[in-house]
Design an enzyme around this catalytic site. Sequence first.
Site, PDB file in Angstrom:
ATOM      1  CD  GLU A   1      30.777  40.034-109.923  1.00  0.00           C
ATOM      2  OE1 GLU A   1      31.880  39.444-110.125  1.00  0.00           O
ATOM      3  OE2 GLU A   1      30.241  40.777-110.752  1.00  0.00           O
TER       4      GLU A   1
ATOM      5  CB  CYS B   1      34.050  38.685-113.243  1.00  0.00           C
ATOM      6  SG  CYS B   1      32.295  39.125-113.325  1.00  0.00           S
TER       7      CYS B   1
ATOM      8  CE  LYS C   1      37.456  55.040-108.435  1.00  0.00           C
ATOM      9  NZ  LYS C   1      37.560  54.745-109.884  1.00  0.00           N
TER      10      LYS C   1
ATOM     11  CD  GLU D   1      39.281  37.534-112.666  1.00  0.00           C
ATOM     12  OE1 GLU D   1      38.086  37.476-113.002  1.00  0.00           O
ATOM     13  OE2 GLU D   1      39.683  38.237-111.719  1.00  0.00           O
TER      14      GLU D   1
END
Length: 490
Positions: free
Chosen positions: A257, A291, A182, A393
């Site tokens: 992750e 990230c 996906k 973040e």
Amino acid sequence: MTSVKTDVKEIGLYINGEYVPASNKNTFDVMNPATQELIARVSEATEEDVDRACRVARDAFENGPWRRMTVQERAAKLRKMADIILERKEEIARYDAMDVGKPYEATVGHEVARAAHNIRFFADFVEKQGGETYPMGEEYINYTRYEPVGVAALITPWNVPFMLTTWKLGPCLAGGNTAVIKPAENTPLSVSLLGEIAKEAGIPDGVVNVVQGQGSVVGNALSTHPEVDLISFTGSTATGKRILKSGADTLKKVSFELGGKAANIIFEDADLEKAVPGSIRAAFMNSGQVCLAGSRILVQRSIFNEFLEKFKEAAMALKVGDPQEKGTDMGPLVSEDHYNKVTSYLEIAKEEGAELVCGGKRPELPEYLYKGFYLEPTVYISNNPKSRICQEEIFGPVVTLIPFDTEEEALQIANDTDYGLNGVVWTENLQRAHRISHHVRAGTIWVNCWFVRDLRAPFGGFKKSGIGREGGHHSMEFFTEAKNICIALK
């Protein structure tokens, strides 16, 4: 330069070796974030489509030849897949440049080659793996086998779509599993090619399937589907929590992750000729949509002003513009929603009293890029490491410089976060490099470098940055089941 019109692509779901429309014929539009041109209409999978893909993958696993092939046979097909990726590198890179808004030069020059390496590495790696034997005197002997788990759901992010998908697909297939992929709904174009590339490489139908659509439908259906045995996910911490809850009832194996807020620590003995460009790359590569971004830059006070001036000059020199144009350093943010999220932090920074050094607004660009979601490289100074811009973040070209005095203070600031994916240390002192690397609580520490990746090494995060590790035998342990066989010798 003027906008180059591209044909609108029609992309189906890839199930059992062919592209098919969604069961309800619905599609969603994919826009180029640089220009807001329509670039693709993509079939939007329903729960029924996900169910079909999962059952096809299950049948291919249980009844097909893939898991029964020798390791050497599987590895040969994976190497062929890697060759095809390199043969089609311009097409794949163009898709990612259009889809994500990242510079084409960086994509074709690095990411596609790395994607091919991901596949080839695990083909080579799996051929070199063996088992263990454990004799019990002269009466028994134990030996181990590593067998495929089953059907894997590979849920991949929008920032580096093709490369990060192959990072998961390589060990998944090398281990003998089948996959339902996906891709992120924002960036499905390049990943949609993986099914046909696998088929061209001789991988049987049903082994690699791709279903596009919303996470709330497709991701949830995969997370709860009884035929899915394991989930490998890269994305936000919030989404990871939802997937973990959804998969709990069926006891799926998970490898996550997740988010990061890396501390990039600059000590007074750092070589600034290396630390400044290295920190610029860590801050602004892919418009900060990484990230691993070094978005908290901790600078020792004795060199703070010198570093600040050099860093500011380098940030302002970055070329922001058309990702397809040669020499572009930074393209747009991926979507309007993400642009609004990132730019909301500019107001938060102002409210928190952070000092704006440069950036913070839309750059001056040619008219054909007027609708793109662009933001200048943005740099703040903050004396409050607990502020939101230092803790959350942002995932855009927004970084914060934080002064510190001592090693102890740098470590306290670096570890005072919910995240622990990675960290960066710049120093010419060998003892300090080891000392700091040992005490920063993160899964990867780079010393005098950033984003250097050996696929044999473990990759993953501490705290809310993930579950498990990828890379080398860590990936193979996730994508295989260890079986012990005990034989009586008498």
